[in-house]
Scaffold this motif. Structure first.
Motif, mmCIF file in Angstrom:
data_model
loop_
_atom_site.group_PDB
_atom_site.id
_atom_site.type_symbol
_atom_site.label_atom_id
_atom_site.label_comp_id
_atom_site.label_asym_id
_atom_site.label_seq_id
_atom_site.Cartn_x
_atom_site.Cartn_y
_atom_site.Cartn_z
ATOM 1 N N PHE A 14 0.834 -1.201 0.000
ATOM 2 C CA PHE A 14 0.000 0.000 0.000
ATOM 3 C C PHE A 14 0.872 1.255 0.000
ATOM 4 O O PHE A 14 0.611 2.199 -0.733
ATOM 5 C CB PHE A 14 -0.931 -0.002 1.212
ATOM 6 N N LYS A 15 1.914 1.248 0.808
ATOM 7 C CA LYS A 15 2.827 2.394 0.884
ATOM 8 C C LYS A 15 3.471 2.663 -0.473
ATOM 9 O O LYS A 15 3.518 3.807 -0.934
ATOM 10 C CB LYS A 15 3.896 2.124 1.938
ATOM 11 N N ARG A 16 3.960 1.616 -1.123
ATOM 12 C CA ARG A 16 4.590 1.776 -2.442
ATOM 13 C C ARG A 16 3.589 2.325 -3.453
ATOM 14 O O ARG A 16 3.911 3.228 -4.234
ATOM 15 C CB ARG A 16 5.171 0.449 -2.937
ATOM 16 N N GLU A 21 1.634 6.905 -6.692
ATOM 17 C CA GLU A 21 0.566 7.816 -7.121
ATOM 18 C C GLU A 21 0.928 9.268 -6.826
ATOM 19 O O GLU A 21 0.713 10.158 -7.654
ATOM 20 C CB GLU A 21 -0.748 7.469 -6.420
ATOM 21 N N ILE A 22 1.485 9.508 -5.655
ATOM 22 C CA ILE A 22 1.858 10.865 -5.272
ATOM 23 C C ILE A 22 2.968 11.379 -6.175
ATOM 24 O O ILE A 22 2.930 12.524 -6.633
ATOM 25 C CB ILE A 22 2.262 10.920 -3.784
ATOM 26 N N ARG A 23 3.952 10.535 -6.453
ATOM 27 C CA ARG A 23 5.036 10.937 -7.357
ATOM 28 C C ARG A 23 4.481 11.292 -8.736
ATOM 29 O O ARG A 23 4.907 12.264 -9.355
ATOM 30 C CB ARG A 23 6.067 9.820 -7.479
ATOM 31 N N SER A 24 3.527 10.514 -9.187
ATOM 32 C CA SER A 24 2.906 10.780 -10.483
ATOM 33 C C SER A 24 2.199 12.126 -10.474
ATOM 34 O O SER A 24 2.311 12.907 -11.412
ATOM 35 C CB SER A 24 1.929 9.663 -10.825
ATOM 36 N N MET A 25 1.484 12.410 -9.404
ATOM 37 C CA MET A 25 0.786 13.682 -9.298
ATOM 38 C C MET A 25 1.775 14.841 -9.248
ATOM 39 O O MET A 25 1.542 15.881 -9.860
ATOM 40 C CB MET A 25 -0.109 13.687 -8.057
ATOM 41 N N LEU A 26 2.866 14.658 -8.529
ATOM 42 C CA LEU A 26 3.870 15.722 -8.441
ATOM 43 C C LEU A 26 4.523 15.982 -9.785
ATOM 44 O O LEU A 26 4.810 17.121 -10.131
ATOM 45 C CB LEU A 26 4.943 15.371 -7.409
ATOM 46 N N ARG A 45 -2.778 18.963 1.167
ATOM 47 C CA ARG A 45 -3.711 17.834 1.209
ATOM 48 C C ARG A 45 -4.317 17.565 -0.159
ATOM 49 O O ARG A 45 -4.425 16.407 -0.584
ATOM 50 C CB ARG A 45 -4.823 18.094 2.231
ATOM 51 N N LYS A 46 -4.688 18.618 -0.856
ATOM 52 C CA LYS A 46 -5.277 18.451 -2.191
ATOM 53 C C LYS A 46 -4.246 17.894 -3.172
ATOM 54 O O LYS A 46 -4.532 16.985 -3.952
ATOM 55 C CB LYS A 46 -5.824 19.788 -2.699
ATOM 56 N N MET A 47 -3.025 18.437 -3.122
ATOM 57 C CA MET A 47 -1.976 18.004 -4.030
ATOM 58 C C MET A 47 -1.627 16.531 -3.827
ATOM 59 O O MET A 47 -1.422 15.790 -4.788
ATOM 60 C CB MET A 47 -0.723 18.862 -3.811
ATOM 61 N N LEU A 48 -1.580 16.103 -2.557
ATOM 62 C CA LEU A 48 -1.200 14.725 -2.252
ATOM 63 C C LEU A 48 -2.394 13.782 -2.148
ATOM 64 O O LEU A 48 -2.220 12.566 -2.089
ATOM 65 C CB LEU A 48 -0.396 14.675 -0.941
ATOM 66 N N GLY A 49 -3.594 14.339 -2.088
ATOM 67 C CA GLY A 49 -4.790 13.514 -1.961
ATOM 68 C C GLY A 49 -4.863 12.808 -0.620
ATOM 69 O O GLY A 49 -5.205 11.630 -0.551
ATOM 70 N N ILE A 50 -4.517 13.538 0.447
ATOM 71 C CA ILE A 50 -4.513 12.941 1.779
ATOM 72 C C ILE A 50 -5.482 13.675 2.698
ATOM 73 O O ILE A 50 -5.898 14.794 2.422
ATOM 74 C CB ILE A 50 -3.094 12.945 2.390
ATOM 75 N N SER A 51 -5.798 13.049 3.806
ATOM 76 C CA SER A 51 -6.717 13.626 4.780
ATOM 77 C C SER A 51 -5.967 14.552 5.742
ATOM 78 O O SER A 51 -4.736 14.488 5.836
ATOM 79 C CB SER A 51 -7.386 12.511 5.581
ATOM 80 N N ILE A 80 8.254 18.771 0.285
ATOM 81 C CA ILE A 80 7.247 17.801 -0.162
ATOM 82 C C ILE A 80 7.842 16.920 -1.256
ATOM 83 O O ILE A 80 7.718 15.696 -1.216
ATOM 84 C CB ILE A 80 5.982 18.524 -0.668
ATOM 85 N N GLU A 81 8.517 17.543 -2.222
ATOM 86 C CA GLU A 81 9.117 16.780 -3.318
ATOM 87 C C GLU A 81 10.215 15.847 -2.817
ATOM 88 O O GLU A 81 10.318 14.702 -3.254
ATOM 89 C CB GLU A 81 9.646 17.738 -4.380
ATOM 90 N N ARG A 82 11.018 16.323 -1.874
ATOM 91 C CA ARG A 82 12.089 15.487 -1.307
ATOM 92 C C ARG A 82 11.489 14.279 -0.578
ATOM 93 O O ARG A 82 11.976 13.161 -0.701
ATOM 94 C CB ARG A 82 12.944 16.321 -0.360
ATOM 95 N N MET A 83 10.402 14.509 0.159
ATOM 96 C CA MET A 83 9.734 13.425 0.875
ATOM 97 C C MET A 83 9.225 12.377 -0.113
ATOM 98 O O MET A 83 9.366 11.180 0.101
ATOM 99 C CB MET A 83 8.577 13.976 1.709
ATOM 100 N N MET A 84 8.657 12.841 -1.218
ATOM 101 C CA MET A 84 8.100 11.920 -2.204
ATOM 102 C C MET A 84 9.185 11.124 -2.925
ATOM 103 O O MET A 84 8.948 10.016 -3.374
ATOM 104 C CB MET A 84 7.254 12.674 -3.233
ATOM 105 N N LYS A 85 10.377 11.687 -3.033
ATOM 106 C CA LYS A 85 11.473 10.972 -3.673
ATOM 107 C C LYS A 85 12.120 9.984 -2.709
ATOM 108 O O LYS A 85 13.060 9.291 -3.070
ATOM 109 C CB LYS A 85 12.521 11.963 -4.184
ATOM 110 N N GLY A 86 11.625 9.946 -1.486
ATOM 111 C CA GLY A 86 12.112 8.971 -0.515
ATOM 112 C C GLY A 86 13.222 9.477 0.376
ATOM 113 O O GLY A 86 13.715 8.749 1.214
ATOM 114 N N GLY A 87 13.598 10.738 0.235
ATOM 115 C CA GLY A 87 14.631 11.309 1.081
ATOM 116 C C GLY A 87 14.025 11.906 2.330
ATOM 117 O O GLY A 87 12.832 12.121 2.422
ATOM 118 N N CYS A 88 14.856 12.173 3.294
ATOM 119 C CA CYS A 88 14.402 12.815 4.528
ATOM 120 C C CYS A 88 14.218 14.295 4.262
ATOM 121 O O CYS A 88 15.138 14.964 3.809
ATOM 122 C CB CYS A 88 15.420 12.594 5.647
#
Length: 91
Positions: A14-16, A21-26, A45-51, A80-88
């Motif tokens: 689920f995490k992957r 999906e988030i990377r695709s949206m970004l 929240r809108k950009m990432l589709g999260i609650s 946000i972009e760094r988080m989505m790429k898997g970095g801290c």
């Protein structure tokens, strides 16, 4: 209320899928040079589709740094972009 226990493998899958999906949206977002540098909570929240709760969890556990100005929280687009790429996002 139904309770469904997930295995670690199901959670990892689920995490992957969610990160993909988030990377695709970004990647579909506007050019970084014309995009806003700082985003409000609702925009994130809108950009990432999260609650709101998911965004709060990202703040609380230090996954996504934020700045609080007055009563509003702001998030750096690059964090946000760094988080989505898997970095801290903290550095």
């Amino acid at each position: 209320m139904d309770v469904h226990v997930l295995s670690n493998q199901e959670l990892e899958r689920f995490k992957r899928e969610l990160l993909d999906e988030i990377r695709s949206m970004l990647s579909q977002s506007t050019d970084e040079s014309t995009a806003k540098q700082w985003l409000r909570s609702a925009e994130v929240r809108k950009m990432l589709g999260i609650s709101p709760g998911t965004l709060q969890n990202l703040r609380v556990n230090g996954t996504l740094p934020y700045r609080k100005i007055g009563g509003s929280m702001f998030y750096a687009r690059q964090d946000i972009e760094r988080m989505m790429k898997g970095g801290c996002a903290n550095g």
